[in-house]
Write a protein that holds these residues in place. Structure first.
Motif, mmCIF file in Angstrom:
data_model
loop_
_atom_site.group_PDB
_atom_site.id
_atom_site.type_symbol
_atom_site.label_atom_id
_atom_site.label_comp_id
_atom_site.label_asym_id
_atom_site.label_seq_id
_atom_site.Cartn_x
_atom_site.Cartn_y
_atom_site.Cartn_z
ATOM 1 N N PHE A 1 11.397 11.833 54.393
ATOM 2 C CA PHE A 1 12.599 12.353 53.737
ATOM 3 C C PHE A 1 13.743 12.333 54.740
ATOM 4 C CE2 PHE A 1 10.466 16.111 55.471
ATOM 5 C CZ PHE A 1 11.485 16.711 56.192
ATOM 6 N N GLU A 2 14.963 12.372 54.215
ATOM 7 C CA GLU A 2 16.170 12.493 55.023
ATOM 8 C C GLU A 2 16.976 13.667 54.498
ATOM 9 O OE1 GLU A 2 18.466 8.906 54.995
ATOM 10 O OE2 GLU A 2 16.988 7.817 56.196
ATOM 11 N N VAL A 3 17.579 14.406 55.412
ATOM 12 C CA VAL A 3 18.453 15.515 55.056
ATOM 13 C C VAL A 3 19.829 15.209 55.619
ATOM 14 C CG1 VAL A 3 18.866 18.001 55.233
ATOM 15 C CG2 VAL A 3 16.517 17.138 55.220
ATOM 16 N N SER A 4 20.828 15.203 54.760
ATOM 17 C CA SER A 4 22.212 15.045 55.195
ATOM 18 C C SER A 4 22.980 16.284 54.742
ATOM 19 C CB SER A 4 22.818 13.766 54.617
ATOM 20 O OG SER A 4 22.727 13.755 53.206
ATOM 21 N N TRP A 5 24.179 16.488 55.296
ATOM 22 C CA TRP A 5 24.895 17.720 55.008
ATOM 23 C C TRP A 5 26.383 17.574 55.310
ATOM 24 C CZ3 TRP A 5 21.467 16.965 58.995
ATOM 25 C CH2 TRP A 5 22.014 16.943 60.278
ATOM 26 N N THR A 6 27.125 18.485 54.734
ATOM 27 C CA THR A 6 28.515 18.748 55.101
ATOM 28 C C THR A 6 28.612 20.264 55.162
ATOM 29 O OG1 THR A 6 29.472 19.001 52.880
ATOM 30 C CG2 THR A 6 29.280 16.738 53.750
ATOM 31 N N TRP A 7 29.784 20.767 55.364
ATOM 32 C CA TRP A 7 29.946 22.218 55.382
ATOM 33 C C TRP A 7 29.752 22.824 53.985
ATOM 34 C CZ3 TRP A 7 34.061 24.399 52.690
ATOM 35 C CH2 TRP A 7 35.034 23.508 52.263
ATOM 36 N N GLN A 8 29.760 21.998 52.928
ATOM 37 C CA GLN A 8 29.626 22.511 51.566
ATOM 38 C C GLN A 8 28.239 22.355 50.950
ATOM 39 O OE1 GLN A 8 32.899 20.840 49.140
ATOM 40 N NE2 GLN A 8 33.764 22.904 49.273
ATOM 41 N N PHE A 9 27.413 21.448 51.459
ATOM 42 C CA PHE A 9 26.114 21.242 50.819
ATOM 43 C C PHE A 9 25.137 20.599 51.787
ATOM 44 C CE2 PHE A 9 27.783 17.014 50.519
ATOM 45 C CZ PHE A 9 26.701 16.156 50.355
ATOM 46 N N PHE A 10 23.867 20.651 51.419
ATOM 47 C CA PHE A 10 22.878 19.808 52.086
ATOM 48 C C PHE A 10 22.058 19.118 51.020
ATOM 49 C CE2 PHE A 10 20.698 23.895 51.956
ATOM 50 C CZ PHE A 10 19.345 23.624 51.822
ATOM 51 N N ARG A 11 21.582 17.924 51.383
ATOM 52 C CA ARG A 11 20.942 17.015 50.433
ATOM 53 C C ARG A 11 19.654 16.480 51.045
ATOM 54 N NH1 ARG A 11 23.372 12.624 46.890
ATOM 55 N NH2 ARG A 11 21.869 10.934 46.952
ATOM 56 N N ILE A 12 18.576 16.532 50.284
ATOM 57 C CA ILE A 12 17.294 15.986 50.699
ATOM 58 C C ILE A 12 17.031 14.770 49.830
ATOM 59 C CG2 ILE A 12 14.809 16.370 50.804
ATOM 60 C CD1 ILE A 12 17.173 19.265 51.043
ATOM 61 N N GLU A 13 16.615 13.682 50.464
ATOM 62 C CA GLU A 13 16.372 12.454 49.728
ATOM 63 C C GLU A 13 15.135 11.769 50.286
ATOM 64 O OE1 GLU A 13 18.855 8.425 48.512
ATOM 65 O OE2 GLU A 13 19.841 10.020 49.626
ATOM 66 N N GLY A 14 14.313 11.250 49.395
ATOM 67 C CA GLY A 14 13.124 10.520 49.812
ATOM 68 C C GLY A 14 12.506 9.792 48.637
ATOM 69 N N PRO A 15 11.579 8.873 48.916
ATOM 70 C CA PRO A 15 10.937 8.135 47.832
ATOM 71 C C PRO A 15 10.111 9.044 46.929
ATOM 72 C CG PRO A 15 10.042 7.481 49.954
ATOM 73 C CD PRO A 15 11.141 8.447 50.216
ATOM 74 N N HIS A 16 9.517 10.069 47.515
ATOM 75 C CA HIS A 16 8.769 11.051 46.732
ATOM 76 C C HIS A 16 8.700 12.343 47.531
ATOM 77 C CE1 HIS A 16 5.951 12.842 43.983
ATOM 78 N NE2 HIS A 16 5.170 13.130 45.001
ATOM 79 N N ILE A 17 9.179 13.412 46.929
ATOM 80 C CA ILE A 17 9.107 14.723 47.571
ATOM 81 C C ILE A 17 8.001 15.488 46.855
ATOM 82 C CG2 ILE A 17 10.321 16.858 48.103
ATOM 83 C CD1 ILE A 17 12.937 15.160 47.991
ATOM 84 N N GLY A 18 6.894 15.688 47.550
ATOM 85 C CA GLY A 18 5.749 16.380 46.966
ATOM 86 C C GLY A 18 6.084 17.809 46.590
ATOM 87 N N GLU A 19 5.289 18.384 45.709
ATOM 88 C CA GLU A 19 5.562 19.730 45.204
ATOM 89 C C GLU A 19 5.583 20.776 46.317
ATOM 90 O OE1 GLU A 19 6.939 22.515 42.835
ATOM 91 O OE2 GLU A 19 6.788 20.407 42.286
ATOM 92 N N ASP A 20 4.667 20.690 47.284
ATOM 93 C CA ASP A 20 4.667 21.658 48.388
ATOM 94 C C ASP A 20 5.942 21.550 49.217
ATOM 95 O OD1 ASP A 20 2.209 22.665 47.631
ATOM 96 O OD2 ASP A 20 1.079 21.531 49.132
ATOM 97 N N ASP A 21 6.351 20.317 49.517
ATOM 98 C CA ASP A 21 7.579 20.106 50.279
ATOM 99 C C ASP A 21 8.799 20.535 49.461
ATOM 100 O OD1 ASP A 21 6.060 19.060 52.356
ATOM 101 O OD2 ASP A 21 6.307 16.995 51.654
ATOM 102 N N ARG A 22 8.804 20.199 48.208
ATOM 103 C CA ARG A 22 9.906 20.585 47.313
ATOM 104 C C ARG A 22 10.059 22.099 47.310
ATOM 105 N NH1 ARG A 22 10.452 21.785 41.810
ATOM 106 N NH2 ARG A 22 12.299 20.902 40.838
#
Length: 114
Positions: free
Chosen positions: A69-90
């Motif tokens: 997964f990758e996490v990107s951010w600004t001062w207003q939000f953060f975003r997680i992106e990946g091919p599949h985010i499993g339920e435990d990780d989610r």
């Protein structure tokens, strides 16, 4: 197809739909009525929850139980992106967002996550 989770904090008077907020943030726009996030604390928490996270300028790259997964951010939000985010990780990401008072949104659906 990639899975995306987005998190932000908004003031109570914001009436803009989550889908619209998500789109504006994804296009690099600032959204009126969003509250600044404590970005350093959020990043530190993600690093504590997931082992082997590598921080690069503007992005965290990590591996969860179901994949990268990758996490990107600004001062207003953060975003997680990946091919599949499993339920435990989610769930870990949802808990982090809740702990920082964030609303969670999954752009692929029209409903915010509870």
């Amino acid at each position: 197809m990639r899975q995306v989770l987005m998190f932000w904090r908004q003031q109570s008077q914001v009436t803009q739909p989550a889908e619209s907020i998500s789109q504006e943030l994804s296009f690099g726009e600032d959204v009126d009525g969003l509250v600044d996030l404590p970005v350093k604390e959020v990043i530190d928490r993600i690093k504590a929850e997931f082992t082997g996270v590598d921080e690069k300028p503007g992005v965290l790259v990590g591996r969860g139980q179901a994949g990268d997964f990758e996490v990107s951010w600004t001062w207003q939000f953060f975003r997680i992106e990946g091919p599949h985010i499993g339920e435990d990780d989610r769930q870990k990401f949802l808990n982090i967002g809740r702990d920082f008072g964030c609303q969670a949104y999954e752009p692929k659906s029209s409903l915010p996550m509870k």
